[in-house]
Structure formats: structure tokens, C-alpha cells
Write an enzyme that holds these catalytic residues in place. Sequence first.
Site, PDB file in Angstrom:
ATOM      1  N   ARG A 187      -1.994  10.934   8.537  1.00  0.00           N
ATOM      2  CA  ARG A 187      -3.171  10.075   8.814  1.00  0.00           C
ATOM      3  C   ARG A 187      -4.328  11.007   9.112  1.00  0.00           C
ATOM      4  NH1 ARG A 187      -3.913   4.816  12.590  1.00  0.00           N
ATOM      5  NH2 ARG A 187      -2.999   3.988  10.680  1.00  0.00           N
ATOM      6  N   HIS A 235      -5.704   2.776   2.750  1.00  0.00           N
ATOM      7  CA  HIS A 235      -4.591   2.528   3.687  1.00  0.00           C
ATOM      8  C   HIS A 235      -3.456   1.842   2.903  1.00  0.00           C
ATOM      9  CE1 HIS A 235      -2.549   2.220   7.350  1.00  0.00           C
ATOM     10  NE2 HIS A 235      -3.320   1.402   8.032  1.00  0.00           N
ATOM     11  N   GLN A 244      -0.431  -0.033   4.715  1.00  0.00           N
ATOM     12  CA  GLN A 244      -0.823  -1.315   5.300  1.00  0.00           C
ATOM     13  C   GLN A 244      -0.901  -2.389   4.223  1.00  0.00           C
ATOM     14  OE1 GLN A 244      -1.673  -2.203   8.690  1.00  0.00           O
ATOM     15  NE2 GLN A 244      -1.420  -4.190   7.718  1.00  0.00           N
ATOM     16  N   ASP A 304     -11.223  -6.830   8.805  1.00  0.00           N
ATOM     17  CA  ASP A 304     -10.866  -5.592   9.511  1.00  0.00           C
ATOM     18  C   ASP A 304     -12.047  -5.216  10.393  1.00  0.00           C
ATOM     19  OD1 ASP A 304      -9.602  -3.230  10.270  1.00  0.00           O
ATOM     20  OD2 ASP A 304     -10.177  -2.129   8.458  1.00  0.00           O
ATOM     21  N   CYS A 347      -5.132  -6.191   9.746  1.00  0.00           N
ATOM     22  CA  CYS A 347      -4.237  -5.029   9.867  1.00  0.00           C
ATOM     23  C   CYS A 347      -4.040  -4.600  11.320  1.00  0.00           C
ATOM     24  CB  CYS A 347      -4.768  -3.879   9.033  1.00  0.00           C
ATOM     25  SG  CYS A 347      -6.326  -3.189   9.622  1.00  0.00           S
ATOM     26  N   ARG A 387       5.033  -3.761   8.245  1.00  0.00           N
ATOM     27  CA  ARG A 387       4.770  -2.323   8.093  1.00  0.00           C
ATOM     28  C   ARG A 387       6.097  -1.566   8.097  1.00  0.00           C
ATOM     29  NH1 ARG A 387      -0.089  -0.110   9.611  1.00  0.00           N
ATOM     30  NH2 ARG A 387       0.809   1.764   8.691  1.00  0.00           N
TER      31      ARG A 387
END
Length: 304
Positions: free
Chosen positions: A102, A129, A132, A219, A259, A287
Site C-alpha cells: 500500500r 484499489h 477493494q 468514498d 469501501c 475483502r
Amino acid sequence: MKHLLKLLDCSTEEIIGLLDLADQLKYEKKHNISHRHLEGKSLGMIFQKSSTRTRVSFETGMYQLGGQALFLSNRDLQIGRGEPVQDTARVLSRYLDGIMIRTYEQKEVEDLANYGTIPIINGLTDFCHPCQVLADLMTIREKFAVLEGIKMCYIGDGNNMANSLIVGGLKTGMKVSVATPEGYRPHADVMAFAEGNPDFFITDDPMKAAENADVVITDTWASMGMEAEKEVRMKAFKGYQVNDELLAAAKLGCMVQHCLPAYRGQEITTKVFEAHADEIFEEAENRLHAQKAVMVTLMGNQDA
Ligand code: CP
Ligand code: NVA
């Protein structure tokens, strides 16, 4: 598939294959059917940004698959003191069986893959991402049984989530509508991928984007690394909130995904969040299953 760097690299078949395997692993977990496909294997997890879900789901997932995960924080690694990613990749390739990273720049993830010899998994960059969005697609498919023809609407910042949702949605035959302010459009590479596709629609009008949507997704307005822009962004995104008024434009009983972490009163109201909490936390659970599918596909032997 060698790596999961971004969904732009994946074929429709690869994405569907991962979702099918994720469903299977979720079923097996629920029924206590052992699936130790990664016995004896190690995953390094490099974090240059904070995480709750990504860290815990990868670590637990690896354990459930019979392997182990190492948490490698930027603060502790030499990478944080300037050791080049190219060298880190070549060293870690000699110890580990896979790396989840990440970080900020997509290039860093691509460099790891280019210089290392083991599978690299993108656990979020400024650009995308993918893990996700695999979980999101899994959750949406659980509800509607199919993805093809289902209308997904994304409201807010044209950020990493928007980029991956557009690519993942279009690649799996979904209709994708997006509302962002003019200056906060998705990445140019994603726009180039999506533009011209009759299933893609982008506007600065959230109500128009939400029309007839089966799924509404949002988001944060200020992603990790953008804290300094917070005030400007709060103003720019006013009107891009997922609230009852917006959902009235979508299909009755539409699904809502986020998310997480969610900022109530900003991109989503508390009321909408709580009304859709079950499907949002199912998304968070997925996830685990989706990433286990990614790890088994990239690092393991499915016949184990
Ligand atoms: N959604 C997500 O990636 O959460 P974390 O930042 O907690 O990992
Ligand atoms: N867009 C958000 C997602 C967090 C999981 C960020 O990058 O901070």
C-alpha cells in the site's frame, strides 16, 4: 495472472475467475472446510499508509490459508530511509512468496513487480484499489446474482476507488455512471479506457448519474495523502453527498456500498449509512474472501 497491480491489466475472465474462487473460499470458510492452499508460504505486507481492513484481512486470510504474513511498516523498513524499491524488491523476493504493498505512487508497485521475482499485490495506491473493487464486485454479485447489465453509480471524488470501479465495472459488463466535479475527474488512463463505451456515463450532476442505479457507491472526499486539500475539497464536493434525496433518483431499494472508512455528514449521511450498514459491512467482510482468492491464484496451488 502473475501480479495484481491494477484492474486495467486483468481480463474479464481473470476477474470473474477471482470472484468465483472468492465465493468458493467464503463457502468453505463458513462450513469449516479446510483450504490451506498456502501452507509454508509467507506474504510481506508493506504499508506506507494507514489501514484497518487491508492489513487485518490480508493477515488473517494468509493465516487461514496456512501461511504467514509479515507486517512491514514504512517506519521500520529501510525503504523509509531511502533504500530504492528496486533493491527492496530483489531482496524480499529471496525471502518471501508474495508482497502486498500500500503506497502513494502506482509506479512504486509496478517497479516492485518489474524488479522482483514474486507476485505483487496492490493494496491501494493513489491510482487504484483493485482488492477493494474485487470485494465490491463480489458483494454486488451476491445480491443480484449477475454483474452484467447492473447499473453502478459512483458519486464523489474521481480517486483510486472511482478508477478501479470504472474499470472493474465495465470489464464485467456493468453499466457505470459517475458524477464528480469538473476538476476531480477520474485518472486520464481510466477515462481513455472508458470513453466511447456505451455503458459508461460521466457527468457533474449527481442526480443524473444516480438515475435508475442498482448500486450507489461513494468514498471519502479527501483520500490519504490529500489532507492538506481538505478544506478546498469540502467545498468542491458539497452537493456530492449520498443522501435520501439522491437515492430517490436511484432504483427503489438500491444497494449502497462504501469501501470505508466513511465520513458521516460528508460523502454519506448517517441515515443512509446505517440503513445500508449490513451490505456495507458484508462488503468489508468480502475483502477477506476476495484477497484470499487473489493470494491463492497468484501464490498457490489450488489443488492443495
Ligand atoms: N477500505 C480499505 O482499504 O480500508 P483500510 O484503509 O482500513 O485498509
Ligand atoms: N480513497 C481512499 C480509500 C481508503 C480505503 C483513500 O485513498 O484514502
